[in-house]
Design an enzyme around this catalytic site. Structure first.
Site, short mmCIF file in Angstrom:
data_model
loop_
_atom_site.label_atom_id
_atom_site.label_comp_id
_atom_site.label_asym_id
_atom_site.label_seq_id
_atom_site.Cartn_x
_atom_site.Cartn_y
_atom_site.Cartn_z
CB CYS A 2 110.95 46.80 -30.96
SG CYS A 2 111.07 45.02 -31.06
NE ARG A 27 107.04 51.31 -31.23
CZ ARG A 27 106.41 51.76 -32.30
NH1 ARG A 27 105.49 52.69 -32.19
NH2 ARG A 27 106.67 51.28 -33.49
CD1 TRP A 72 105.25 42.07 -28.09
CD2 TRP A 72 105.70 41.60 -30.23
NE1 TRP A 72 104.32 41.16 -28.52
CE2 TRP A 72 104.57 40.85 -29.84
CE3 TRP A 72 106.17 41.46 -31.53
CZ2 TRP A 72 103.90 39.99 -30.69
CZ3 TRP A 72 105.51 40.60 -32.38
CH2 TRP A 72 104.38 39.88 -31.97
CG ASN A 98 109.98 49.05 -34.61
OD1 ASN A 98 109.34 50.05 -34.85
ND2 ASN A 98 109.41 47.88 -34.48
N GLY A 99 111.16 46.24 -36.32
CA GLY A 99 110.73 45.73 -37.63
C GLY A 99 111.11 44.26 -37.73
CD GLU A 469 86.74 43.68 -27.27
OE1 GLU A 469 87.28 43.18 -28.28
OE2 GLU A 469 87.36 44.44 -26.49
CE LYS A 473 89.81 43.55 -24.43
NZ LYS A 473 89.83 44.62 -25.40
CD GLU A 476 93.50 41.73 -24.79
OE1 GLU A 476 94.54 41.98 -25.40
OE2 GLU A 476 92.46 42.38 -24.95
CG HIS A 492 76.05 24.23 -37.04
ND1 HIS A 492 75.31 23.34 -37.79
CD2 HIS A 492 75.28 25.35 -36.93
CE1 HIS A 492 74.17 23.90 -38.15
NE2 HIS A 492 74.13 25.12 -37.63
CE LYS A 591 96.32 50.68 -25.89
NZ LYS A 591 95.08 49.89 -25.71
C1 F6R Z 1 92.89 44.01 -27.54
C2 F6R Z 1 93.58 45.05 -28.29
C3 F6R Z 1 94.05 44.71 -29.65
C4 F6R Z 1 93.95 45.93 -30.58
C5 F6R Z 1 94.57 45.62 -31.94
C6 F6R Z 1 94.41 46.77 -32.92
O1 F6R Z 1 92.51 44.46 -26.28
O2 F6R Z 1 93.80 46.11 -27.81
O3 F6R Z 1 93.37 43.63 -30.19
O4 F6R Z 1 92.61 46.29 -30.72
O5 F6R Z 1 95.93 45.35 -31.77
O6 F6R Z 1 95.02 47.92 -32.42
P1 F6R Z 1 94.65 49.34 -32.97
O7 F6R Z 1 93.24 49.64 -32.58
O8 F6R Z 1 95.63 50.27 -32.31
O9 F6R Z 1 94.81 49.31 -34.45
#
Ligand code: F6R
Length: 596
Positions: A2, A27, A72, A98-99, A469, A473, A476, A492, A591
């Site tokens: 948030c 956020r 969020w 927020n929290g 990764e 990607k 998500e 396995h 983010k």
């Molecule tokens: C995936 C992504 C997340 C961040 C994770 C850590 O595309 O962006 O998995 O990598 O939330 O975020 P940071 O790097 O800001 O600690």
């Protein structure tokens, strides 16, 4: 997570609050709300979804005091009744939060055993009721008393209809900054949200509880720091931030390496200022998500180049597992945002046990940057798309430079080779992007994956982290179910997922794992699955056994993830586009993950 914003001044504030909220959407963007405070009480508007949806509901108004929130969801579904601000029963006290309040259920039961008094399912509404219960005319006393009942984390802004012209704020575990403009005061979850309007900020600390009103700067000036807006990110000619950020990577890598890695060797300010960091017994890298994948590649680089035992640990587990912390080790928090709650908590734990700490972060003024003993910035510039791309490659390049710095002099043969390959990376990334940006093979691979509604990603050694990764990607951005495994683990269990036509994405650089990867490819083909091979452009042997090839340029095997991840980024982005999804803001995500 948030985002919170608040304003006390002498100009209409609804536009300011909405603009601040849009800057805080990274956020969370499940819902948004605003509360405007005036002599006639509180005007509350809330909407499910983005700030843009809220904007159309906010009336033109002369209110000069207000608070806003972008959510969020933690407690309660995506409904207007769960959007902030939340009010007490009278509607005269409004709270944005927020929290997470860990004991919300117990407090809720104590406040109203029938639950009838509660409109929302949120933990935040409990706070509004607690404040109301304690309120006898003194807002600060009521806030303090309510906070005394809370367990968990909070950044809070509270408005009282009885006290127009003032807001009340409190912080514990969730960031809040005050910003000071011309006889006006802002409060926000981060300074960039209010950067346009302020030139001094105060970062609140855990336990802070205070009232904000016009003219308060004098009383708090001792804690203020000058503040400048960071570089603004705009989409330019691109159709979304993610594409822009993918294509920026050659420049980003140059920025990460310039002044650090050259023909003369490696120069890192953090190691010059903290020479004892070279003498550590081992290295532990702490990170989440994509940053964890970069940290995992980084750990291998440090072991291979500096010969120091290194391991990457999930910060989300480290912060609660109660692991042994070795005070002779170096603990490195790797984070794009520098605000990830788990990574910050893990860093604090290591620091609290007396270990040296280093932050490898992108956001300069972030909590991790401020709290680590030393910082090594990745210089990727603002990353706006929720799915991380350029931060990942910049983190690996920066950790490569760190590995060389920790190795010291004289340089080994591996160190020389890695240093030269690092210097050549921006060009190799540029050339790989050229191969991929209009690639029909990427589109075809996306079709196969979307049609199958499943994909298996495989890699060995550093390429395992690229497979992980790639899978993250794709999930998500496209919501297509997929798995990632160390290729040696396929037989396995995961091999049971394969049937005719199942897309299997294999990462096969020319490294010591290649022979085994070729064997895995044969096993996949024997089950009729489709092999999408990520390999070097001239690797005819891999190409011969693959149904599709997505090429990446060659480099030192320790650094190949910087290049082999590029096809993964395109795959995920194109799959999302193919499905007509929001590339920059996938569902349920944020983010910056600032809750446990
Ligand atoms: C995936 C992504 C997340 C961040 C994770 C850590 O595309 O962006 O998995 O990598 O939330 O975020 P940071 O790097 O800001 O600690």
């Amino acid at each position: 997570m948030c985002g919170i914003v608040g304003f006390v001044g002498n100009r209409p504030c609804s536009g300011l609050l909405l603009e601040g909220l849009s800057r805080l959407e990274y956020r969370g963007y499940d819902s948004a709300g605003i509360g405007l405070l005036g002599p006639d009480g509180l005007v509350i508007r809330r909407a499910v979804g983005r700030v843009a949806a809220l904007a159309s509901l906010v009336p033109e108004s002369e209110h000069t005091v207000g608070l806003g929130h972008t959510r969020w969801a933690t407690h309660g579904g995506l409904e207007v009744r769960n959007a902030h601000p939340h009010c007490d029963r009278t509607g005269r006290i409004a709270v944005v939060h927020n929290g997470i309040i860990d004991n919300a259920d117990a407090l809720r039961a104590r406040l109203d055993p029938t639950g009838a008094a509660f409109i929302s399912d949120t933990d935040t509404e409990v706070i509004a009721h607690l404040i109301a219960q304690a309120y006898t005319g003194d807002p600060m006393a009521a806030l303090q008393q309510a906070i005394g009942h809370l367990q968990g984390t909070w950044g809070l802004v509270v408005a009282f209809a009885d006290h127009p012209g003032r807001l009340f704020v409190a912080r514990y575990g969730s960031p809040l900054v005050l910003g000071f403009g011309d006889d006006e005061v802002f409060v926000a979850s981060d300074a960039q949200a209010i950067a346009r309007w302020v030139d001094q900020v105060v970062h609140l600390e855990d336990g802070d509880q205070l009232e904000i009103r016009q003219g308060m700067f004098a009383s708090i000036a001792c804690r203020a720091v000058p503040f400048h807006a960071a570089e603004e990110a705009d989409m330019g000619v691109h159709r979304c931030f993610m594409v822009k950020e993918i294509l920026e990577q050659p420049r980003v890598l140059t920025n990460a390496l310039v002044g650090r890695v050259s023909d003369r060797g490696v120069q890192l300010a953090c190691l010059v200022d903290h020479p004892s960091m070279r003498d550590v017994s081992s290295v532990v890298l702490l990170a989440c998500g994509t940053s964890f994948h970069a940290a995992s590649v980084g750990a291998r680089l440090i072991e291979r180049v500096a010969h120091i035992p290194a391991v990457a640990k999930l910060a989300s587990e480290f912060s609660t597992d109660g692991p042994m912390v070795d005070p002779r080790a170096l603990y490195i928090a790797v984070s794009q945002s520098g605000e990830t709650y788990d990574t910050l908590e893990a860093l604090r734990r290591a620091k609290g046990c007396g270990a040296a700490t280093l932050g490898v972060v992108n956001t300069v003024d972030s909590s991790i940057a401020r709290e680590a003993d030393a910082g090594l910035f990745v210089h990727a510039g603002p990353e706006v798309a929720v799915a991380s791309t350029k931060a990942f490659t910049a983190q690996i390049a920066t950790l490569g430079a760190l590995a060389l710095g920790l190795a010291g002099k004289p340089e080994s043969g591996v160190a020389v080779a890695v240093r030269k390959s690092l210097m050549a990376l921006p060009d190799a990334v540029e050339s790989t992007l050229e191969r991929l940006r209009d690639s029909a093979a990427v589109t075809m691979a996306c079709r196969w994956i979307v049609d199958a509604n499943y994909a298996l990603f495989l890699g060995r050694g550093p390429s395992r982290h690229v497979a992980e990764e790639g899978s993250l990607k794709l999930k998500e951005l496209s919501y297509v179910p997929c798995d990632a495994y160390a290729a040696g683990e396929m037989k396995h269990g995961p091999i049971a997922m394969l049937k005719k036509g199942t897309p299997v994405v294999v990462v096969v650089p020319r490294d010591e794992h290649r022979t085994h990867m070729l064997a895995n490819i044969a096993e996949v083909r024997a089950r009729g699955a489709r092999v999408i091979a990520l390999c070097e452009p001239d690797d005819v042997e891999v190409a011969r056994h693959a149904d599709l090839v997505l090429p990446f340029d060659s480099t030192h095997s320790c650094l190949s993830p910087v290049l082999s991840v590029l096809p993964m980024q395109f795959l995920a982005f194109r799959a999302a586009e193919l499905l007509g999804l929001d590339v920059d803001k996938p569902r349920n995500l944020a983010k910056s993950v600032t809750v446990a």
